[in-house]
Design an enzyme around this catalytic site. Structure first.
Site, PDB file in Angstrom:
ATOM      1  N   HIS A 115       0.882  -1.259   0.157  1.00  0.00           N
ATOM      2  CA  HIS A 115      -0.064   0.097  -0.161  1.00  0.00           C
ATOM      3  C   HIS A 115       0.657   1.145  -0.181  1.00  0.00           C
ATOM      4  CE1 HIS A 115      -3.459   2.454   0.877  1.00  0.00           C
ATOM      5  NE2 HIS A 115      -4.185   1.331   1.029  1.00  0.00           N
TER       6      HIS A 115
ATOM      7  N   GLY B  66       0.177  -4.956   1.713  1.00  0.00           N
ATOM      8  CA  GLY B  66      -1.003  -5.340   0.855  1.00  0.00           C
ATOM      9  C   GLY B  66      -0.600  -6.185  -0.438  1.00  0.00           C
TER      10      GLY B  66
ATOM     11  N   TYR C 158      -6.556  -4.504   9.374  1.00  0.00           N
ATOM     12  CA  TYR C 158      -6.667  -5.197   8.100  1.00  0.00           C
ATOM     13  C   TYR C 158      -8.316  -5.666   8.089  1.00  0.00           C
ATOM     14  CZ  TYR C 158      -4.481  -6.784   4.049  1.00  0.00           C
ATOM     15  OH  TYR C 158      -3.826  -6.852   2.827  1.00  0.00           O
TER      16      TYR C 158
HETATM   17  C1  LCV Z   1       4.975   4.824   0.264  1.00  0.00           C
HETATM   18  C2  LCV Z   1       7.092   3.862  -0.277  1.00  0.00           C
HETATM   19  C3  LCV Z   1       6.560   2.802   0.346  1.00  0.00           C
HETATM   20  C4  LCV Z   1       5.212   2.523   0.553  1.00  0.00           C
HETATM   21  N1  LCV Z   1       4.313   3.598   0.440  1.00  0.00           N
HETATM   22  O1  LCV Z   1      13.978   1.815  -1.210  1.00  0.00           O
HETATM   23  O2  LCV Z   1      -0.761  -4.401   4.614  1.00  0.00           O
HETATM   24  S1  LCV Z   1      -0.529  -3.023   5.431  1.00  0.00           S
HETATM   25  O3  LCV Z   1      -1.933  -3.113   6.431  1.00  0.00           O
HETATM   26  O4  LCV Z   1       0.742  -3.221   6.154  1.00  0.00           O
HETATM   27  C5  LCV Z   1      -0.410  -1.839   4.246  1.00  0.00           C
HETATM   28  C6  LCV Z   1      -1.104  -0.531   5.083  1.00  0.00           C
HETATM   29  C7  LCV Z   1       0.704  -1.727   3.426  1.00  0.00           C
HETATM   30  O5  LCV Z   1       0.837  -2.475   2.441  1.00  0.00           O
HETATM   31  O6  LCV Z   1       1.499  -0.974   3.801  1.00  0.00           O
HETATM   32  C8  LCV Z   1       2.693  -0.959   3.359  1.00  0.00           C
HETATM   33  C9  LCV Z   1       3.804  -1.979   3.576  1.00  0.00           C
HETATM   34  N2  LCV Z   1       4.790  -1.835   3.157  1.00  0.00           N
HETATM   35  C10 LCV Z   1       6.131  -1.925   3.926  1.00  0.00           C
HETATM   36  O7  LCV Z   1       6.249  -2.036   4.980  1.00  0.00           O
HETATM   37  C11 LCV Z   1       7.662  -1.758   3.024  1.00  0.00           C
HETATM   38  C12 LCV Z   1       7.801  -0.249   3.201  1.00  0.00           C
HETATM   39  N3  LCV Z   1       8.939  -0.225   2.197  1.00  0.00           N
HETATM   40  C13 LCV Z   1      10.526  -0.690   2.622  1.00  0.00           C
HETATM   41  O8  LCV Z   1      10.765  -1.136   3.632  1.00  0.00           O
HETATM   42  C14 LCV Z   1      11.497  -0.342   1.635  1.00  0.00           C
HETATM   43  O9  LCV Z   1      11.088   0.728   0.868  1.00  0.00           O
HETATM   44  C15 LCV Z   1      11.794  -1.399   0.522  1.00  0.00           C
HETATM   45  C16 LCV Z   1      12.588  -2.564   1.528  1.00  0.00           C
HETATM   46  C17 LCV Z   1      10.617  -2.168   0.037  1.00  0.00           C
HETATM   47  C18 LCV Z   1      12.718  -0.827  -0.567  1.00  0.00           C
HETATM   48  O10 LCV Z   1      14.017  -0.304   0.169  1.00  0.00           O
HETATM   49  P1  LCV Z   1      15.067   0.509  -0.587  1.00  0.00           P
HETATM   50  O11 LCV Z   1      16.249   1.069   0.106  1.00  0.00           O
HETATM   51  O12 LCV Z   1      15.388  -0.131  -1.931  1.00  0.00           O
HETATM   52  P2  LCV Z   1      13.529   3.101   0.086  1.00  0.00           P
HETATM   53  O13 LCV Z   1      13.230   2.505   1.266  1.00  0.00           O
HETATM   54  O14 LCV Z   1      14.768   4.025  -0.111  1.00  0.00           O
HETATM   55  O15 LCV Z   1      12.209   3.657  -0.922  1.00  0.00           O
HETATM   56  C19 LCV Z   1      12.122   4.343  -2.139  1.00  0.00           C
HETATM   57  C20 LCV Z   1      11.240   5.458  -1.872  1.00  0.00           C
HETATM   58  O16 LCV Z   1      10.020   4.683  -1.894  1.00  0.00           O
HETATM   59  C21 LCV Z   1       9.203   4.908  -0.902  1.00  0.00           C
HETATM   60  C22 LCV Z   1      10.235   5.571   0.321  1.00  0.00           C
HETATM   61  O17 LCV Z   1       9.642   6.107   1.283  1.00  0.00           O
HETATM   62  C23 LCV Z   1      11.241   5.968  -0.499  1.00  0.00           C
HETATM   63  O18 LCV Z   1      10.848   7.282  -0.682  1.00  0.00           O
HETATM   64  P3  LCV Z   1      11.692   8.617  -0.694  1.00  0.00           P
HETATM   65  O19 LCV Z   1      12.831   8.544  -1.757  1.00  0.00           O
HETATM   66  O20 LCV Z   1      11.100   9.790  -0.997  1.00  0.00           O
HETATM   67  O21 LCV Z   1      12.316   8.744   0.716  1.00  0.00           O
HETATM   68  N4  LCV Z   1       8.435   3.881  -0.328  1.00  0.00           N
HETATM   69  C24 LCV Z   1       8.793   2.566  -0.360  1.00  0.00           C
HETATM   70  N5  LCV Z   1       7.924   1.797   0.120  1.00  0.00           N
HETATM   71  N6  LCV Z   1       4.696   1.312   0.834  1.00  0.00           N
HETATM   72  N7  LCV Z   1       6.281   5.191  -0.074  1.00  0.00           N
END
Ligand code: LCV
Length: 259
Positions: A64, A108, A138
């Site tokens: 999400h 999600g 959820y």
């Molecule tokens: C907005 C993002 C996101 C993101 N949203 O890259 O199922 S539920 O109930 O939990 C539901 C609410 C849900 O699905 O929630 C989301 C769950 N997802 C996560 O917990 C994963 C969140 N993301 C990460 O942990 C990392 O981004 C990963 C491991 C996927 C990739 O890491 P990496 O080092 O390659 P960054 O973290 O630097 O991410 C690049 C940009 O994408 C944004 C993040 O904030 C960053 O933005 P900025 O460059 O502006 O800092 N981003 C990543 N995931 N779900 N934004």
């Protein structure tokens, strides 16, 4: 910029998530494009759809789009929520959808993959179901997606720990159809799709809809329905819900108080 790429050949339609800058987070704009692509596939008589990330992706989807979650007292996963809309579009698509998975799948996006009809993944792919980590409630139909594909204890482990599980383990548990080396993933998935394309599209489509209805057939008393809704509201009106989203935005670990 288009957030997805599409391609149709020999009755097989591919949708490639193309929003790498946000790690293919399921933003409303991308979900709209996928829904439009599926509607177009239906028009064009596509017999199998493949949903995938770009070849070699490290992240299949970050789940999400957290930036689109409301902060104050509004149901965060309501009927029009992009994720719910997308799950319904996959389920309603009148032909099988195969999820082709490389990289990590978050939140999600795990449900999205589990809602697909078949799943093929590389050994390195992983799945983390994150609502408890993010402090987000959820919804009942979403939990049912997990329960319809995973044994009860595995669904609980995924949801309670929020830790990534490997595709290899999920294949062993019957949750993923095939784990295939990255070099062979595409060819293998297309062979699978071609086997389906050769069969009666009408029978396949009707069986998909029958299975969807049967999988969702749950008798629920009005009291239990209200209890389910009430439980969600407890979370989305809580301090923990606000803290989880704030911590994500501030890139820090959340401090949960359970209130
Ligand atoms: C907005 C993002 C996101 C993101 N949203 O890259 O199922 S539920 O109930 O939990 C539901 C609410 C849900 O699905 O929630 C989301 C769950 N997802 C996560 O917990 C994963 C969140 N993301 C990460 O942990 C990392 O981004 C990963 C491991 C996927 C990739 O890491 P990496 O080092 O390659 P960054 O973290 O630097 O991410 C690049 C940009 O994408 C944004 C993040 O904030 C960053 O933005 P900025 O460059 O502006 O800092 N981003 C990543 N995931 N779900 N934004």
């Amino acid at each position: 910029m288009s957030l997805i790429l599409t391609h149709i050949a020999e009755g097989i339609g591919s949708i490639t998530l193309n929003y790498q800058i946000k790690r293919n987070a399921l933003a409303a704009a991308m979900v709209d494009e996928i829904a439009t692509a599926l509607a177009d596939f239906t028009q064009q008589g596509v017999r199998v759809a493949i949903l995938r990330a770009e070849p070699g992706a490290r992240v299949w989807s970050a789940g999400h789009d957290v930036d689109e979650l409301p902060e104050n007292g509004v149901d965060p996963l309501g009927w029009q929520d992009p994720l719910r809309t997308l799950i319904r579009a996959i389920e309603a698509f009148p032909a099988p959808v195969i999820a082709l998975i490389e990289g990590s799948v978050w939140g999600g996006a795990c449900e999205l993959v589990f809602a697909c009809d078949l799943i093929v993944a590389t050994p390195g792919a992983s799945f983390a179901a994150t609502p408890a980590k993010l402090g987000v409630p959820y919804n009942a139909s979403g939990l049912l997606t997990f329960l319809n594909v995973a044994p009860a204890h595995i669904a609980r482990e995924l949801l309670f720990t929020a830790k990534p599980m490997t595709a290899t383990r999920l294949e062993r548990l019957g949750i993923i159809n095939h784990v295939i080396a990255a070099e062979e993933l595409e060819a293998f998935t297309h062979d699978l799709a071609r086997a389906i394309v050769q069969n009666s599209p009408l029978v396949v489509s009707v069986m998909k809809e029958q299975l969807r209805i049967l999988a969702g057939a749950q008798a629920l008393s009005p009291q239990d329905f209200e209890r389910l809704q009430g439980l969600r509201r407890v979370v989305y009106r809580s301090r923990d819900y606000r803290e989880g989203i704030r911590a994500f935005r501030e890139k820090r670990k959340p401090t949960y108080l359970g209130e």
